[in-house]
Design an enzyme around this catalytic site. Structure first.
Site, PDB file in Angstrom:
ATOM      1  N   HIS A 144     -25.854 -18.127  15.024  1.00  0.00           N
ATOM      2  CA  HIS A 144     -27.272 -17.894  14.763  1.00  0.00           C
ATOM      3  C   HIS A 144     -27.590 -18.291  13.328  1.00  0.00           C
ATOM      4  O   HIS A 144     -26.862 -17.922  12.407  1.00  0.00           O
ATOM      5  CB  HIS A 144     -27.622 -16.421  14.990  1.00  0.00           C
ATOM      6  CG  HIS A 144     -29.034 -16.076  14.622  1.00  0.00           C
ATOM      7  ND1 HIS A 144     -29.355 -15.170  13.632  1.00  0.00           N
ATOM      8  CD2 HIS A 144     -30.216 -16.531  15.120  1.00  0.00           C
ATOM      9  CE1 HIS A 144     -30.673 -15.069  13.544  1.00  0.00           C
ATOM     10  NE2 HIS A 144     -31.214 -15.880  14.428  1.00  0.00           N
ATOM     11  N   SER A 145     -28.648 -19.073  13.140  1.00  0.00           N
ATOM     12  CA  SER A 145     -29.125 -19.433  11.815  1.00  0.00           C
ATOM     13  C   SER A 145     -28.020 -20.128  11.005  1.00  0.00           C
ATOM     14  O   SER A 145     -27.446 -21.116  11.457  1.00  0.00           O
ATOM     15  CB  SER A 145     -29.647 -18.174  11.110  1.00  0.00           C
ATOM     16  OG  SER A 145     -30.321 -18.498   9.922  1.00  0.00           O
ATOM     17  N   LEU A 146     -27.697 -19.609   9.816  1.00  0.00           N
ATOM     18  CA  LEU A 146     -26.657 -20.228   8.991  1.00  0.00           C
ATOM     19  C   LEU A 146     -25.303 -20.223   9.692  1.00  0.00           C
ATOM     20  O   LEU A 146     -24.475 -21.117   9.463  1.00  0.00           O
ATOM     21  CB  LEU A 146     -26.561 -19.496   7.652  1.00  0.00           C
ATOM     22  CG  LEU A 146     -25.562 -20.054   6.634  1.00  0.00           C
ATOM     23  CD1 LEU A 146     -25.958 -21.456   6.202  1.00  0.00           C
ATOM     24  CD2 LEU A 146     -25.451 -19.129   5.418  1.00  0.00           C
TER      25      LEU A 146
END
Length: 504
Positions: A144-146
């Site tokens: 998720h995300s980074l």
């Protein structure tokens, strides 16, 4: 807790920036628990037949935490000394969350992060196998995300099989030992070392074994120094080509002239790869398994690649050890970026719309599409009427005796002119029921990569109000979970009870 005992697949989930993963400030462990619970309900709703036939058990999702290891290095104490005392809560939030992005772009802390993620996934994998000795399923990873960027960089730097592509890899596994030896003979012939074919045949050396050879192995086989250097250079060049395959097709990236003048072609390839990956350099650890699929939720991968100078991803490129890649995002997610336009920049096309888990589009989207069609039809009809009226108004007067015939000709002429002149406006891509077939390369095995969720009715009122929620919605998104399950079980030949409309 009522979960099926049979585990069909294992998925490691890596979080993004900060210790909290959703709008309720819950940890990655709690969010992954929600994701697992949603997956169980989706299995009961969409894989009921397979469950009744005992073909399906469940998918296990395990969280991977790297934030605590990063902030236990003492960096928080260093930051505290230089942090201003004003707006204390906001500054603490920035230090604990937003700065994770900058930590990952630091060579020192990037190494800490990738080491933590890889070692934790390897440790959990080994522990899982010890506790589940009967497990024969595959392993996938999700970020998720980074966290998705961390996994992408890890997967990009995994060591691939020596074979140039997956077809050779599949062929080598099914080829007899005699065929493998013949392949080695062809390589030796290409290197003008045919006189050593008998030595390699005696050692039963096939292509895969050849690429695992070290200088010490070749020396023990009695290969002289000169031929050893040729063989090792060949092995090194083939491995380097695989590692640099993604980065070598940055169409507009500049390599300094002095570097290209003073380095060998192989060194230039390394230099170009480092430049294209950005200023951060790290020794990326190897995973103990080959992931089946990589799922990215709300991912900034496309943005980071662009900032690093990558203009285009080669359509022939695929992750060295992972053949599946899905980029899933909410339409209002401010952190998410697309991948497909980097593969086929010459085309403009919409991402795949994820079907609703109940088998239809959300009602407000259907209403929106219906109104769009209606407005397009009204606009086309109005333009057509105005054009005909203007043509009749500007036509020169004619004698009364010829009026009837002239009107008939005018109507026929207007009818014929109406076809080429008036081009009805096409509805937006989201309105089209059938998406055109688009070749987006091998990054996901020739299948589509970008998948967009359908926003909820309340979210459509104001995109900005629900932007943060859009980035943190994936843990409880039935549509996201269903896509993950669908793709995982599809690799095992198991499909949904009923195909969802619009799914690939």
């Amino acid at each position: 807790s009522g979960e099926p005992l049979q585990i069909d697949h294992l998925v490691f989930v890596v979080h993004g920036i900060g210790p909290a993963c959703d709008i309720r400030f819950r940890s990655i462990v709690q969010c992954v628990n929600d994701f697992r619970n949603v997956s169980l309900s989706m299995l009961q709703a969409h894989f009921k037949k397979a469950q009744e036939q005992q073909q399906v058990g469940r998918v296990e999702f395990l969280p991977v935490n790297w934030h605590s290891s990063l902030h236990s290095t003492g960096v928080d104490v260093d930051l505290e000394r230089i942090t201003l005392p004003s707006i204390n809560r906001l500054r603490h939030f920035i230090n604990d969350t937003i700065l994770d992005v900058f930590f990952y772009n630091s060579s020192t802390y990037c190494q800490t992060i990738v080491d933590t993620v890889a070692s934790e996934m390897n440790r959990l994998h080994q522990l899982f196998l010890q506790r589940n000795p009967q497990f024969r399923g595959g392993v996938s990873i999700a970020g998720h995300s980074l966290g998705s960027l961390i996994l992408f960089d890890l997967l990009t730097n995994q060591k691939a099989d020596p074979e140039e592509d997956e077809h050779c890899a599949q062929g080598s596994r099914t080829t007899s030992s005699t065929g493998g030896i013949e392949e080695v003979k062809e390589i030796l012939k290409k290197l003008e070392l045919s006189e050593y074919c008998d030595v390699f045949e005696k050692e039963k050396m096939d292509r895969q074994a050849l690429f695992l050879c070290t200088e010490k192995n070749l020396q023990e086989m009695g290969i002289p120094l000169g031929p050893r250097m040729k063989i090792l250079h060949y092995i090194s060049s083939k491995t380097e080509m695989k590692v640099c395959f993604l980065h070598g097709l940055c169409l507009c990236h500049h390599v300094p002239s002095h570097a290209s003048d003073t380095k060998t072609p192989l060194s230039c390839c390394r230099l170009r790869a480092q430049q294209l990956l950005g200023t951060v350099s790290a020794n990326y650890p190897q995973l103990n398994y080959k992931p089946t699929i990589f799922f990215a939720f709300g991912s900034p991968i496309g943005m980071f690649l662009t900032v690093r100078g990558v203009k285009r991803i080669d359509p022939n490129y695929s992750l060295p050890t992972c053949k599946g890649f899905f980029n899933i995002f909410h339409p209002f997610d401010p952190v998410a970026y697309r991948i497909e336009p980097m593969i086929v920049p010459e085309l403009e096309f919409e991402p795949m719309l994820l079907p609703h888990h109940k088998g239809r589009k959300r009602m407000h989207l259907e209403l929106k599409e219906g109104l769009t069609r209606m407005s397009v039809d009204l606009k086309n009809n109005l333009l057509g009427s105005l054009r005909v009226a203007w043509q009749s108004f500007t036509r020169a007067p004619v004698p009364a005796l010829e009026a009837a015939s002239t009107e008939a000709e005018a109507e026929a002429e207007a009818g014929t002119e109406k076809q080429p002149d008036i081009k009805p406006e096409e509805p937006p891509a989201a309105v089209k029921e059938e998406a055109p077939v688009i070749n987006v390369g091998r990054l996901n095995g020739g299948n589509r990569i970008d998948y967009v969720l359908q926003e909820k009715p309340i979210e459509s009122f104001n995109e900005y109000l629900f932007a943060l929620q859009g980035h943190l919605c994936y843990w409880e998104s039935e549509d996201t979970v269903l896509l993950v399950l669908k793709e995982i079980y599809q690799t095992q030949g198991i499909t949904l009870d009923q195909p969802l409309p619009g799914s690939q």
